[in-house]
Each structure stands twice: as structure tokens, then as C-alpha cells.
Motif scaffolding. Structure first.
Motif, mmCIF file in Angstrom:
data_model
loop_
_atom_site.group_PDB
_atom_site.id
_atom_site.type_symbol
_atom_site.label_atom_id
_atom_site.label_comp_id
_atom_site.label_asym_id
_atom_site.label_seq_id
_atom_site.Cartn_x
_atom_site.Cartn_y
_atom_site.Cartn_z
ATOM 1 N N GLY A 83 44.993 37.760 26.893
ATOM 2 C CA GLY A 83 45.885 36.971 27.734
ATOM 3 C C GLY A 83 47.303 37.512 27.730
ATOM 4 O O GLY A 83 47.976 37.542 28.774
ATOM 5 N N GLN A 122 47.449 40.597 29.870
ATOM 6 C CA GLN A 122 47.480 40.295 31.297
ATOM 7 C C GLN A 122 48.866 39.802 31.718
ATOM 8 O O GLN A 122 49.329 40.101 32.828
ATOM 9 C CB GLN A 122 46.408 39.267 31.649
ATOM 10 N N VAL A 159 41.367 36.960 35.777
ATOM 11 C CA VAL A 159 41.142 36.090 34.619
ATOM 12 C C VAL A 159 39.695 36.124 34.136
ATOM 13 O O VAL A 159 39.355 35.437 33.172
ATOM 14 C CB VAL A 159 41.551 34.630 34.931
ATOM 15 N N LEU A 188 38.984 36.809 30.402
ATOM 16 C CA LEU A 188 39.726 36.004 29.440
ATOM 17 C C LEU A 188 38.941 34.763 29.031
ATOM 18 O O LEU A 188 38.103 34.259 29.781
ATOM 19 C CB LEU A 188 41.068 35.570 30.054
ATOM 20 N N GLN A 229 42.416 31.522 30.447
ATOM 21 C CA GLN A 229 42.331 31.541 31.903
ATOM 22 C C GLN A 229 43.248 30.481 32.507
ATOM 23 O O GLN A 229 43.994 30.749 33.452
ATOM 24 C CB GLN A 229 40.894 31.267 32.365
ATOM 25 N N VAL A 250 46.914 31.496 32.382
ATOM 26 C CA VAL A 250 47.272 32.561 33.331
ATOM 27 C C VAL A 250 47.251 32.029 34.764
ATOM 28 O O VAL A 250 48.102 32.389 35.590
ATOM 29 C CB VAL A 250 46.340 33.776 33.158
ATOM 30 N N LEU A 251 46.285 31.163 35.076
ATOM 31 C CA LEU A 251 46.259 30.554 36.411
ATOM 32 C C LEU A 251 47.514 29.720 36.658
ATOM 33 O O LEU A 251 48.092 29.752 37.753
ATOM 34 C CB LEU A 251 45.011 29.697 36.572
#
Length: 278
Positions: A159, A162, A183, A186, A191, A194-195
Motif C-alpha cells: 500500500g 502504491q 488496488v 493489495l 484497498q 487507497v480508494l
């Protein structure tokens, strides 16, 4: 074509226009006359099974591969026909985030060098001290800090890597992010983080996002509209409520039916409904 909720009347010019895009490999047509547009500030999800052509479509849009035919216009500029200098300018407006951040980040470079490289390449900040300050600002934007500057990608979780890749992508101030399964590698909890970062960046920076995914739950959470691909063709496009609430194409319905429901009663009811369908 169904318009974005950001521009329901289609009054503003789309940021991205894709018309009858075609790409073949080894005599097999992988992308078959795909057409869609993307409004300023919109998130469009491009979904389908593996091999449906969605990632190849994204790479054609980004000019990582040349399409065989069709048009791609970014803010009215011809992407497939761009020369070397014009393509360099287009790269500032269009950046890509890949599925595996470990593969997309040079393991020999520090975070400072990785995030600062686009600033140097595009001539945006040649002074090292000011560039370092800008890198810190970008890291803080994605939830990291100056303490990470001198570390290498191997030192971070998936994560975090990213987030570094996203910081690098937004460094040059793009108008469009193309995210190819960003994602899927991950953990579920990561996820979600990051979203939420993508949602925040869309609001703060006014980004448009072309979001490629196979996870429909992710697409439902993030995207304003959804385009569905099957065997290289675009079979359905609509708003999130249209696609998830009243899908028209059998393939779209099959994709939705394949999504597990964390409720045994609802899952059994859906199974009975599928058996009863003609």
C-alpha cells in the motif's frame, strides 16, 4: 451515450474522447472499435474479465502502444498522431498508475529520486532543494512524510509503494489519471485506504480518472460511470446506478451475478431467481 453526473447535459467538452479504437496482436483483434468519453472531474470504470481488452485499451489511450486505428483526443489533442515533442507535453496531462507498484518503481532509486524524477524530466523544478520540498509536499498529499525520502521501495508495504507511485503520477499536475488495476494486488483493508485516496485526489485536484478493474465492488464505490468490455468490445456503458441497478446486456448481468453476496439468504434468493429466468 450516457453522460457523466458531473456534466449531465453534455455542455462541457469532454477531457478525453475515444472513438472506434482498434488494436490487434498476432492477427487477433484485442480492442474492437471501442468508443467512450470522459468528462472533466469524472471517474469512469472500465470493467470486464481478464482478456476482455480493458488494459490494452488503457495502454492505447496512454500511447504506451499505438492503436491500429481510431481516435484518442485528450483536451482536443490527437494522442496517437502526436510527435515526440507533442507527446512529451501530453504526458504532463496524462499519467498512469499500474497494478504492481513494486514493478513500476525502480528498486535502486530512493523515494526522493522516484517522485522527483518527473519534475526534473519535465523541467518543472531543477533546483534540488526546491524539488525536495515539492517531493515532501507530494508525499504528504498521499499520506506519507519526509521521513520516507531516503528509503528504497523494498522498505515499504504494498500500500505504501502504491502511494509512492501515485505521488509520482500527480507530480506533474496531470488532468487525467489512468489506473490499471491499481488496488487488485493489495489487501482489502489497504484497498479501501487507497480508494479513499483516489476519491480525495479527484476532489482536491479536479482529476479525471479512467479506472480499470475487475472487482465490481471497487468500481461501485469509486466510479461515476461504468463501461463494460467483453472480448475486446464495449457492450454497455452507463451511470453507476444504471449498470448496477438495471443492467441491459446479458454479459453485464452475468458479471454482477458472479459477485458474492455476504448474506446466505440473499444469495439463495438470487440463485432461485437465476434458475427461474428464461
Amino acid at each position: 451515450m450516457t453522460r457523466s453526473p458531473h456534466d449531465p447535459n453534455g455542455s462541457a467538452a469532454p477531457l478525453l474522447v475515444v472513438e472506434k479504437l482498434v488494436k490487434s496482436f498476432g492477427g487477433r483483434r484485442v480492442v474492437d472499435e471501442v468508443s467512450f468519453d470522459l468528462a472533466p472531474g469524472e471517474v469512469l470504470g472500465l470493467v470486464g474479465e481478464s482478456g476482455s481488452g480493458k488494459s490494452t485499451t488503457a495502454r492505447c489511450v496512454a500511447r504506451l502502444v499505438r492503436p491500429d486505428s481510431g481516435r484518442v483526443l485528450l483536451a482536443g489533442r490527437d494522442v496517437p498522431g502526436a510527435g515526440r515533442r507533442e507527446l512529451r507535453d501530453l504526458r504532463r496531462d496524462m499519467q498512469m498508475v499500474f497494478q504492481d507498484p513494486y514493478s513500476s518503481l525502480n528498486p535502486r532509486m530512493t523515494v526522493e529520486a522516484l517522485v522527483g524524477e518527473p519534475l526534473l524530466v519535465h523541467g518543472l523544478e531543477r533546483d534540488r532543494r526546491r524539488r525536495r520540498d515539492r517531493v515532501v509536499e507530494l508525499l504528504e498529499t498521499v499520506g506519507m512524510s519526509a521521513a520516507h525520502l531516503d528509503r528504497h521501495p523494498r522498505s515499504f508495504s504494498g500500500g505504501q509503494r502504491q502511494r509512492i507511485a501515485i505521488a509520482r503520477a500527480i507530480a506533474v499536475g496531470p488532468r487525467l489519471l489512468i489506473c490499471d488495476e491499481p488496488v487488485s494486488s493489495l489487501d482489502v483493508s489497504v484497498q479501501a485506504q487507497v480508494l479513499n485516496l483516489f476519491r480525495d485526489l479527484r476532489e482536491r485536484l479536479g482529476l479525471s480518472i479512467l479506472f480499470i478493474a475487475h472487482d465490481l465492488a471497487v468500481v461501485h464505490y469509486l466510479c461515476d460511470r461504468v463501461a463494460v468490455m467483453e472480448h475486446g468490445a464495449l457492450v454497455e456503458i452507463g451511470t453507476r446506478s444504471e449498470i448496477f441497478g438495471s443492467p441491459r446486456h446479458p454479459y453485464t448481468r452475468a458479471l454482477l451475478d458472479a459477485v458474492p453476496i455476504p448474506d446466505p439468504v440473499a444469495e439463495r434468493a438470487r440463485a432461485r431467481g437465476n434458475r427461474a429466468a428464461p
